[in-house]
Structure formats: structure tokens, C-alpha cells
Design an enzyme around this catalytic site. Sequence first.
Site, PDB file in Angstrom:
ATOM      1  CB  SER A   1      -1.014   0.037   1.139  1.00 14.57           C
ATOM      2  OG  SER A   1      -1.967   1.062   0.874  1.00 14.57           O
TER       3      SER A   1
ATOM      4  CG  HIS B   1       2.721  14.758   5.712  1.00 14.23           C
ATOM      5  ND1 HIS B   1       2.725  15.098   4.374  1.00 14.23           N
ATOM      6  CD2 HIS B   1       1.965  13.647   5.812  1.00 14.23           C
ATOM      7  CE1 HIS B   1       1.987  14.226   3.710  1.00 14.23           C
ATOM      8  NE2 HIS B   1       1.517  13.345   4.559  1.00 14.23           N
TER       9      HIS B   1
ATOM     10  CB  CYS C   1      -2.870  -4.810   1.847  1.00 15.76           C
ATOM     11  SG  CYS C   1      -3.703  -3.282   1.432  1.00 15.76           S
TER      12      CYS C   1
END
Length: 132
Positions: free
Chosen positions: A78, A83, A98
Site C-alpha cells: 500500500s 509530513h 495490506c
Amino acid sequence: MSTVSGPVQTQVPVVGLFTGQHVLAEFAGIDASLLDDELFLRRTLEHVLDQAGATVCEVSSKQFEPQGVTVLALLSESHASIHTYPEIGALFVDVFTCGDRARPELAVRLLAEALGAATVQTKTIHRGWETS
């Protein structure tokens, strides 16, 4: 003569489990220079994801002015993202994998260690269907 009515049914092979773990985290107390070092963050994210069993397909990043970096990792399992907020010594982390091979909680823990985070808050959300 025989006819078939209705849509044609095809079998799609199952290649993975419809299950996953989504780890959301906030780190604080990190040296501002690390949080503004795009290359360091790219390499570190890729390394910890690899150590946690994820398959990194591609890493993309953006250095912001006057400060801050976003790093995105596309995974076979995935994705992961960072940030940063150097001005307050903090960052957000998001790792979703996943299946059951990769260990996103380990990736987050290794990232916190690599950055020397003073505080770490995490939340793990189990997604999809439970496996036995």
C-alpha cells in the site's frame, strides 16, 4: 443449440488477503535539521520499511520553503508517508500495509528511533477482514 444468457462469469485469482493495518503516528522532540533533510528522510523511510518487511516500489518527496518535507512511499502492500514540521520539531507518519507480511508498527517504531523522537503517539487501525 445451447445459449447462455446473462453476464459471463470469470474467475479472478486471489493474490492477497483483504486485511491490513493502518498505523497513524505523531512524533515530537526531533532535531529540526533532520526534519528538513529531504534526502535523509527518503533514505530513512525506505530503510525502515524494508526492515519491517514491506516492498518499496517508489519513493517521492517534496522540500517546502521555508521548511518542511513530505515523503511518500508507494509499497506493494500500500503506502507510507511522512509530513514534517521542523519549526516545532514534529512530524506525522502514516503507514498502511495490506496482508500480513509487512509490519507497519515496526516500521513506525524504527523510524522514531532513527529520528530520536522524544515523544511518540501511535494508533493502529485494523482494516478489512479478520484472518485466523
